[in-house]
Design a protein around this motif. Structure first.
Motif, PDB file in Angstrom:
ATOM      1  N   UNK A  43       3.684   8.884  -6.320  1.00  0.00           N
ATOM      2  CA  UNK A  43       2.934   7.647  -6.075  1.00  0.00           C
ATOM      3  C   UNK A  43       2.872   6.787  -7.332  1.00  0.00           C
ATOM      4  N   UNK A  44       2.577   7.430  -8.462  1.00  0.00           N
ATOM      5  CA  UNK A  44       2.484   6.685  -9.727  1.00  0.00           C
ATOM      6  C   UNK A  44       3.827   6.079 -10.122  1.00  0.00           C
ATOM      7  N   UNK A  63       0.856  -1.183   0.000  1.00  0.00           N
ATOM      8  CA  UNK A  63       0.000   0.000   0.000  1.00  0.00           C
ATOM      9  C   UNK A  63       0.896   1.238   0.000  1.00  0.00           C
ATOM     10  N   UNK A  64       0.647   2.150  -0.923  1.00  0.00           N
ATOM     11  CA  UNK A  64       1.422   3.389  -1.035  1.00  0.00           C
ATOM     12  C   UNK A  64       0.536   4.556  -0.601  1.00  0.00           C
ATOM     13  N   UNK A  65       0.923   5.242   0.472  1.00  0.00           N
ATOM     14  CA  UNK A  65       0.177   6.409   0.960  1.00  0.00           C
ATOM     15  C   UNK A  65       1.050   7.628   0.733  1.00  0.00           C
ATOM     16  N   UNK A  66       0.759   8.336  -0.321  1.00  0.00           N
ATOM     17  CA  UNK A  66       1.580   9.461  -0.781  1.00  0.00           C
ATOM     18  C   UNK A  66       0.672  10.459  -1.485  1.00  0.00           C
ATOM     19  N   UNK A  67       0.706  11.732  -1.048  1.00  0.00           N
ATOM     20  CA  UNK A  67      -0.228  12.714  -1.597  1.00  0.00           C
ATOM     21  C   UNK A  67       0.246  13.308  -2.922  1.00  0.00           C
ATOM     22  N   UNK A 126       3.481  -1.252   3.993  1.00  0.00           N
ATOM     23  CA  UNK A 126       2.929   0.086   3.726  1.00  0.00           C
ATOM     24  C   UNK A 126       4.080   1.053   3.502  1.00  0.00           C
ATOM     25  N   UNK A 127       4.047   1.762   2.379  1.00  0.00           N
ATOM     26  CA  UNK A 127       5.014   2.814   2.089  1.00  0.00           C
ATOM     27  C   UNK A 127       4.323   4.139   2.418  1.00  0.00           C
ATOM     28  N   UNK A 128       4.854   4.869   3.377  1.00  0.00           N
ATOM     29  CA  UNK A 128       4.117   5.977   3.987  1.00  0.00           C
ATOM     30  C   UNK A 128       4.878   7.293   3.916  1.00  0.00           C
ATOM     31  N   UNK A 129       4.206   8.330   3.392  1.00  0.00           N
ATOM     32  CA  UNK A 129       4.724   9.693   3.466  1.00  0.00           C
ATOM     33  C   UNK A 129       4.324  10.278   4.819  1.00  0.00           C
ATOM     34  N   UNK A 130       5.068  11.253   5.287  1.00  0.00           N
ATOM     35  CA  UNK A 130       4.735  11.891   6.575  1.00  0.00           C
ATOM     36  C   UNK A 130       3.885  13.131   6.402  1.00  0.00           C
ATOM     37  N   UNK A 131       4.215  13.955   5.398  1.00  0.00           N
ATOM     38  CA  UNK A 131       3.489  15.211   5.182  1.00  0.00           C
ATOM     39  C   UNK A 131       2.265  14.962   4.309  1.00  0.00           C
ATOM     40  N   UNK A 132       1.186  14.531   4.955  1.00  0.00           N
ATOM     41  CA  UNK A 132      -0.047  14.221   4.243  1.00  0.00           C
ATOM     42  C   UNK A 132      -1.134  15.231   4.591  1.00  0.00           C
ATOM     43  N   UNK A 133      -2.073  15.452   3.688  1.00  0.00           N
ATOM     44  CA  UNK A 133      -3.201  16.328   4.022  1.00  0.00           C
ATOM     45  C   UNK A 133      -4.074  15.662   5.080  1.00  0.00           C
ATOM     46  N   UNK A 134      -4.518  16.442   6.067  1.00  0.00           N
ATOM     47  CA  UNK A 134      -5.322  15.843   7.132  1.00  0.00           C
ATOM     48  C   UNK A 134      -4.439  15.129   8.136  1.00  0.00           C
ATOM     49  N   UNK A 135      -4.716  13.859   8.368  1.00  0.00           N
ATOM     50  CA  UNK A 135      -3.938  13.071   9.324  1.00  0.00           C
ATOM     51  C   UNK A 135      -2.495  12.924   8.845  1.00  0.00           C
ATOM     52  N   UNK A 136      -1.540  13.189   9.748  1.00  0.00           N
ATOM     53  CA  UNK A 136      -0.132  13.068   9.382  1.00  0.00           C
ATOM     54  C   UNK A 136       0.297  11.598   9.347  1.00  0.00           C
ATOM     55  N   UNK A 137       1.440  11.366   8.752  1.00  0.00           N
ATOM     56  CA  UNK A 137       1.974  10.008   8.723  1.00  0.00           C
ATOM     57  C   UNK A 137       2.260   9.480  10.119  1.00  0.00           C
ATOM     58  N   UNK A 138       2.737  10.357  11.015  1.00  0.00           N
ATOM     59  CA  UNK A 138       3.003   9.948  12.394  1.00  0.00           C
ATOM     60  C   UNK A 138       1.721   9.468  13.082  1.00  0.00           C
ATOM     61  N   UNK A 139       0.646  10.248  12.921  1.00  0.00           N
ATOM     62  CA  UNK A 139      -0.629   9.876  13.548  1.00  0.00           C
ATOM     63  C   UNK A 139      -1.189   8.596  12.940  1.00  0.00           C
TER      64      UNK A 139
END
Length: 240
Positions: A17-18, A8-12, A53-66
């Motif tokens: 992401x592509x 799963x890639x979570x990247x804004x 899960x591949x996770x970015x930290x600076x995401x809109x709304x909930x942060x990667x840390x949260x």
């Protein structure tokens, strides 16, 4: 690497992401994209957790840390492996990310091919840890988990009926030995008399599920007039 692993890639940033998903798919790794953490949380459950899960930290709304803290609480022992991919590269960010549950911290900019290699290494470690958790026999890309009666190719479970598994386990445990249909039937079916043509039926089924490499009778060979023999050269290790 063809193992039906899921990432799963979570990247804004859609372009990033592509790009990551393109490289992963070229390596036969299934991907699912999310552009924010909330959407990912809505769909993640114990029944459909990814391998990584591949996770970015600076995401809109909930942060990667949260997001990390939330899935750590929600999934506990079933929490998938997490790799952070972020432009934030301070020691504090790295320590915090690893401290709340991430396995690795990769900074941007990055090499897509190197990233995929690190993801593949992570998936291999997971597969190895799963195999070592119980008695297992490894042959080529396959792992026979003897306690749970499961056959896996990489991280993917190969569907087998109870009798298919029993026949395969018997053949693998006796690799290198010529086994007559009568011997297989007696030892697997636990009866002395019966329809031994069932053995040929199950051998055929197993060949269809195992021999996707196009090599006819590569794993289960036929010794005409004598019986069947599992290719001992394929077996890499037997752990217990």
């Amino acid at each position: 690497m063809s193992n039906n692993s899921k990432v799963v890639v979570i990247e804004d940033e859609e372009s990033i992401s592509n790009l990551v998903c393109l490289y992963l798919k070229k390596s036969d790794i299934e991907t699912k994209q999310y552009f924010n953490a909330e959407d990912a949380l809505k769909e993640l459950s114990k029944e459909n957790l990814p391998d990584l899960i591949l996770l970015d930290l600076n995401l809109p709304g909930m942060s990667g840390f949260d997001f990390l803290k939330t899935i750590k609480e929600k999934f506990s022992l079933n929490m998938p492996s997490v790799m952070i991919l972020s432009a934030r590269d301070t020691d504090e960010d790295i320590i915090k990310g690893l401290g709340v549950g991430a396995d690795e911290f990769i900074t941007k900019p990055f090499s897509p091919s190197v990233l995929v290699a690190r993801i593949q290494a992570n998936l291999r470690r997971q597969s190895s840890a799963t195999a070592k958790a119980e008695d297992s026999i490894v042959f080529d890309d396959y792992t026979l988990l003897l306690n749970s009666c499961v056959l896996k190719k990489g991280n993917a479970k190969i569907p087998l009926s109870t009798k298919e598994y029993e026949v395969l386990e018997y053949l693998v445990k006796n690799a290198g030995q010529i086994l007559s249909p009568e011997k297989i039937y007696q030892d697997v079916w636990k009866v002395e008399f019966g329809d031994i043509t069932a053995v040929a039926v199950y051998i055929q089924r197993l060949r269809k599920k195992l021999e996707s490499n196009g090599k006819e009778m590569y794993y289960i060979k036929t010794e005409f007039g004598k019986g069947y023999i599992f290719n001992k050269d394929c077996i890499q290790r037997h752990e217990n």
